[in-house]
Design an enzyme around this catalytic site. Sequence first.
Site, PDB file in Angstrom:
ATOM      1  N   ASP A 132      10.060   5.323 -10.401  1.00 22.51           N
ATOM      2  CA  ASP A 132       9.668   5.987 -11.644  1.00 22.51           C
ATOM      3  C   ASP A 132      10.574   7.162 -11.969  1.00 22.51           C
ATOM      4  O   ASP A 132      10.893   7.419 -13.143  1.00 22.51           O
ATOM      5  CB  ASP A 132       8.217   6.474 -11.563  1.00 22.51           C
ATOM      6  CG  ASP A 132       7.211   5.379 -11.917  1.00 22.51           C
ATOM      7  OD1 ASP A 132       7.640   4.233 -12.101  1.00 22.51           O
ATOM      8  OD2 ASP A 132       6.013   5.690 -12.016  1.00 22.51           O
TER       9      ASP A 132
ATOM     10  N   SER B  59       0.809  -1.212   0.000  1.00 18.75           N
ATOM     11  CA  SER B  59       0.000   0.000   0.000  1.00 18.75           C
ATOM     12  C   SER B  59       0.844   1.266   0.000  1.00 18.75           C
ATOM     13  O   SER B  59       1.509   1.570  -0.984  1.00 18.75           O
ATOM     14  CB  SER B  59      -0.963  -0.053   1.187  1.00 18.75           C
ATOM     15  OG  SER B  59      -2.038   0.827   0.991  1.00 18.75           O
TER      16      SER B  59
ATOM     17  N   LYS C 256      -0.908  -4.178  -3.130  1.00 24.20           N
ATOM     18  CA  LYS C 256      -2.181  -3.567  -2.772  1.00 24.20           C
ATOM     19  C   LYS C 256      -2.232  -2.152  -3.326  1.00 24.20           C
ATOM     20  O   LYS C 256      -1.633  -1.234  -2.777  1.00 24.20           O
ATOM     21  CB  LYS C 256      -2.385  -3.544  -1.264  1.00 24.20           C
ATOM     22  CG  LYS C 256      -3.804  -3.121  -0.962  1.00 24.20           C
ATOM     23  CD  LYS C 256      -3.996  -2.701   0.446  1.00 24.20           C
ATOM     24  CE  LYS C 256      -5.351  -2.056   0.562  1.00 24.20           C
ATOM     25  NZ  LYS C 256      -5.472  -0.835  -0.249  1.00 24.20           N
TER      26      LYS C 256
END
Length: 479
Positions: free
Chosen positions: A325, A314, A339
């Site tokens: 990224d 999460s 999740k």
Amino acid sequence: MGKLKNTGLVGLGVIAGVAVSLQFSAMAQKQVEPVLPLEELRQLADVFGLIKSDYVEQVEDKKLLTEAITGMVASLDPHSAYLDKKAYAELREGSQGKFVGLGIEIGLSEDGYIKIVAPIEDSPAYRAGIKAGDLITRLDATPVKGMSLDDSVKKMRGEPGSKVTLTIARKDEPQPLVFIIAREEIHQKSVKAKIVEPGYAWLRVAQFQEPTVDDMAAKITELYQQDPNLKGLVLDLRNDPGGVLQGAIGVSAAFLPKDAAIVSTNGQLPDSKQIFYGRAEYYALRSEADALAKLPEAVKSVPMVVLVNTGSASASEIVAGALQDYKRATIIGSQTFGKGSVQTIRQLTADTAVKLTTARYYTPKGRSIQAKGISPDLLVDENADGDGLNSLRTREADLEKHLSNDRDKETVKGGRDELEEQMRIVAMEKKRKPLEYGSKDDFQLGQALNHLKGLPVQLAKSDSAIVQVSDPKKIPGKK
């Protein structure tokens, strides 16, 4: 976009990966008049009437209706749930980093007992002499073998000053040990940090709570006071089940360029279609002040590694995904839990609420983490001889009724299915002493430091190869 009015939270699950990203909002915030299915509602009323008139025993109206709500919400996905008075209170207090209990982190042992992962420093359990690796065999007079973690946590929670008796089995102790411990309000610190080697620091976020961004900023400042010329930083998110959404945004923002996009969400409601940026308005919870404003400038460029494992879920996946990224850090460890859904707390009464999945979240490049997780840049096992019990853990994709990944196929392999192999791993792990993250015996931390130094890294056994990073430019943050 204006300052966030909802508090994004992740429930404090004792099993890594079971926690969920949440947002608190009032039921009246969005009133959509649904078209009610009258025929089905009549059937529900008929069944209610039949139970009241024909069932072998009388059943309270409140129980029947509560169970109906519970079943309706739970049927949607693994993370939607009805929160009764006790569950709602525990969720709120957990997000604030405090609760009434004994002050121990627990897990299930291979034998079905409750294992002490670690006592929280200066807690009642810590002062009583409870140690990591102890096994709880009884809570008061109740045997715990086969008891779920949730049930054991409920038995250890209680009113301040009330007492609970723990019967402990400890290695090298011939007789069980008995501890009578008074419950207290526990203030749990979610951030730890230290210089592990000259020039290299370790920063651990165990879960994302309301104070996490402030606590992290203080720890980073302390690290740079100890060594103003840090050459590398390891951000440890292993077994971090998630937490306050704003915490994940703030932790990411500390290391990324100003105003960088951190995470986006998408769902049916207009409010669920958002992009969250690395600005104080998106992560400040406790005051209008920006906890990150006075951080050393060097923190934006210090070479970084992020450690993750199957228990990273999460909010911790939001951080790992954002730093990956932007190529700000090298992600090392094993595939994360996966999740990638957002839950919103809709308050029903003063004491009850519904936790409802309302959106999926995405990394800055638009990757969906749901049922897939974050793939490390370098797969590294938990130990030099294998990934241990980590390889056998349940992931989001293993949960019944889990949401699909709407942007990619679910291609992550779970743990090995062969029973013989599972038994071999369990037997081997029984002999291994509990791992203390950040210690000299922390194999993955050692490999992270090797990577930061440009030294060979021992990859996962399934990728039996040694990586040599000879070009410093290959290490994110190093120029």
